[in-house]
Design an enzyme around this catalytic site. Structure first.
Site, PDB file in Angstrom:
ATOM      1  CD  GLU A 130       8.921  11.459  20.814  1.00  0.00           C
ATOM      2  OE1 GLU A 130       8.133  10.510  20.858  1.00  0.00           O
ATOM      3  OE2 GLU A 130      10.175  11.302  20.847  1.00  0.00           O
ATOM      4  N   GLY A 134       5.991  10.770  16.223  1.00  0.00           N
ATOM      5  CA  GLY A 134       5.676   9.602  15.392  1.00  0.00           C
ATOM      6  C   GLY A 134       6.619   8.435  15.612  1.00  0.00           C
ATOM      7  N   GLY A 135       7.733   8.687  16.320  1.00  0.00           N
ATOM      8  CA  GLY A 135       8.615   7.584  16.724  1.00  0.00           C
ATOM      9  C   GLY A 135       9.330   6.899  15.575  1.00  0.00           C
ATOM     10  CB  THR A 136      10.847   3.507  15.502  1.00  0.00           C
ATOM     11  OG1 THR A 136      11.324   3.701  16.825  1.00  0.00           O
ATOM     12  CG2 THR A 136      11.887   2.766  14.679  1.00  0.00           C
ATOM     13  CB  CYS A 137       6.586   3.352  12.529  1.00  0.00           C
ATOM     14  SG  CYS A 137       5.627   3.042  11.052  1.00  0.00           S
ATOM     15  CG  HIS A 152      -6.715 -17.465 -14.219  1.00  0.00           C
ATOM     16  ND1 HIS A 152      -5.549 -18.083 -13.836  1.00  0.00           N
ATOM     17  CD2 HIS A 152      -6.612 -17.252 -15.566  1.00  0.00           C
ATOM     18  CE1 HIS A 152      -4.775 -18.272 -14.894  1.00  0.00           C
ATOM     19  NE2 HIS A 152      -5.395 -17.769 -15.961  1.00  0.00           N
TER      20      HIS A 152
END
Ligand SMILES: Cc1cc2nc3c(=O)[nH]c(=O)nc-3n(C[C@H](O)[C@H](O)[C@H](O)COP(=O)(O)OP(=O)(O)OC[C@H]3O[C@@H](n4cnc5c(N)ncnc54)[C@H](O)[C@@H]3O)c2cc1C
Length: 456
Positions: free
Chosen positions: A32, A37-40, A436
């Protein structure tokens, strides 16, 4: 150094693959060059949705009088919003680090830029690694459009805009896709004036025209200016900050400029040639349905491959590829449904085909649409904006596609997923009981508004 697997990039596929392959007994190196963890985790889903939540809180507070609740004037403390975002991002990022370290010594994290120097040979941080399997999960970054003068103005991208600690006076957003739309509404709700410029005729042009229209209506109601079907010819500094000169001579000025015109894969500095990895014309790594690249033993997953760029798609890539590598996979990259959601308000969600796509594939779908405001819960909660649409294959009674614009559309769209994945007739959605009053009742009403299921 010889290992079993080298993974390049700690994105949404790379990390779980590394952990699971190590747990399965393989010696794995994962590289890395930036944040774990990259972009996200760092510049995408996590920080944007954290800040969207702050923007929603501001919006709800401003509108509370509509529900009979009088609140004082709303003031957004952007520094506090950003600090909260940073805390959550840090927590997620540290979680990635812990997950990787749990698998030491079979799994080694190497920090630095990784580059192929030969077939299945990767160099990173001054060391060379050879492996039987190399998995590329290098992701993508913001595309930079060719606009004269862009290099001379201080424009923002999806990462730097989330570092601002003061609300811009007037934000210009170049690009009306998912990313541009989320930021446009977020900053409008933080208190900025906002203008969105897009070359397409409508926002989110990949989506149904009904979805784009519903979102545009909501944006205009909040005071977001839209300049669609136009492009920026040039940009320059001006007394007002930054001025975009649009095709046809119109000019729009603002204090800040966000560029969100798409993404480009991080493959230009990967040494793809040295490895024999073929890229397409846009630089994406060509893969077959089993993630195999043109280089033997090299696989590619996530946003660096052609296809929808979403965290859940990349994460699913990891599951499919893991099974294939372990020799027990039956699913492939081609046979799956990828739902999408833009986290605007109302949210814009879709699963399966749009009507245009369905017709292009030779279907003659039965179509039903419905206003979100027809749902009882939408009225009760004062969240009536939006629309729903379903496409049915008349021969098989299967759902070809569904789009929802409305409150919690990103949740609602999943109602279709198991039905579509299992190949069930849409009748299965009619013959259910829905609580509902829920928004989900609206999904049943939508299906029941198809002529074949209609009751008077
Ligand atoms: C603003 C924004 C909002 C988004 N919101 C959503 C959302 O709400 N929902 C959703 O599903 N998706 C969203 N996405 C998309 C999502 O973030 C990506 O699809 C996801 O991160 C998948 O990425 P990936 O696994 O392909 O790689 P990435 O997460 O991009 O990771 C790739 C990693 O590889 C590293 N790298 C690259 N080249 C090298 C190299 N040569 N050597 C070493 N390391 C390298 C990078 O530094 C990076 O850490 C958003 C994206 C953006 C930009």
């Amino acid at each position: 150094m010889q290992v079993d697997v080298v993974i390049i990039g700690t994105g949404q596929a790379g990390v779980p693959l590394a952990a699971r392959l190590a747990a399965a007994g393989r010696r794995v190196v994962i590289a890395e060059r930036k944040a774990l963890g990259g972009t996200c985790t760092n510049y995408g889903c996590t920080p944007t949705k954290t800040m969207v939540a702050s923007a929603q809180a501001a919006h709800d507070a401003r509108r509370s009088a509509r529900l009979g609740v009088k609140a004082g004037p709303v003031r957004v403390d952007l520094a506090a919003v950003v600090d909260r975002k940073e805390r959550i991002v840090r927590r997620w990022r540290e979680g990635v680090g812990k997950r990787l370290h749990r698998h030491a010594p079979r799994l080694t994290l190497v920090r630095g830029h990784a580059r192929f120097t030969g077939p299945r040979r990767v160099e990173v941080a001054g060391r060379s690694y050879e492996a039987g399997i190399v998995i590329v999960n290098v992701g993508a970054r913001p595309a930079v459009p060719k606009v004269t003068g862009l290099e001379r103005v201080p424009w923002l991208d999806n990462a730097t805009i989330m570092e601002l600690r003061r609300v811009p006076e007037h934000l210009l957003v170049l690009g009306g896709g998912y990313i541009g739309c989320e930021f446009a509404q977020m900053f409008r709700r933080f208190g900025a004036r906002v203008t969105v410029v897009d070359r397409a005729e409508r926002l989110l042009e990949m989506e149904e025209p009904e979805s784009s229209a519903a979102l545009a209506k909501a944006f205009r109601a909040e005071g977001i200016a839209l300049a669609t079907k136009t492009t920026a010819d040039s940009v320059a500094r001006s007394a007002r900050g930054i001025t975009l000169s649009l095709k046809g001579g119109r000019k729009v000025s603002g204090s800040h400029l966000l560029v969100a015109v798409g993404r480009r894969p991080n493959t230009d500095d990967l040494g793809a040639d040295a490895a024999g990895i073929r890229l397409d014309a846009k630089g994406y790594i060509e893969v077959d349905e089993r993630y195999r690249t043109s280089a033997e033993g090299v696989y590619a997953v996530g946003d660096c491959t052609p296809g929808p760029q979403f965290t859940h798609a990349s994460w699913d890539d990891h599951r499919i590829l893991f099974d294939l590598l372990q020799g027990h996979g039956s699913r492939t990259r081609d046979d799956r449904l990828i739902p999408i959601t833009a986290f605007t308000d109302p949210q814009v969600a879709r699963i399966g085909l749009t009507e245009r796509e369905a017709r292009a594939r030779g279907h003659a779908p039965e179509v039903a649409t419905m206003e979100f405001g027809e749902i009882a819960r939408a009225v009760e909660t004062d969240r009536t904006a939006g629309t729903l649409k379903i496409l049915l294959d008349p021969k098989t009674e299967r759902v070809l596609g569904a789009s929802i614009v409305g409150a919690e559309a990103g949740e609602l769209i999943h109602i279709f997923a198991p039905v579509m994945a299992a190949g069930l007739a849409a009748r299965a959605m009619v013959d259910l009981e829905y609580v509902h009053p829920t928004f989900a009742e609206g999904v049943q009403s939508l299906v029941m508004s198809l002529p074949r299921y209609k009751i008077e």
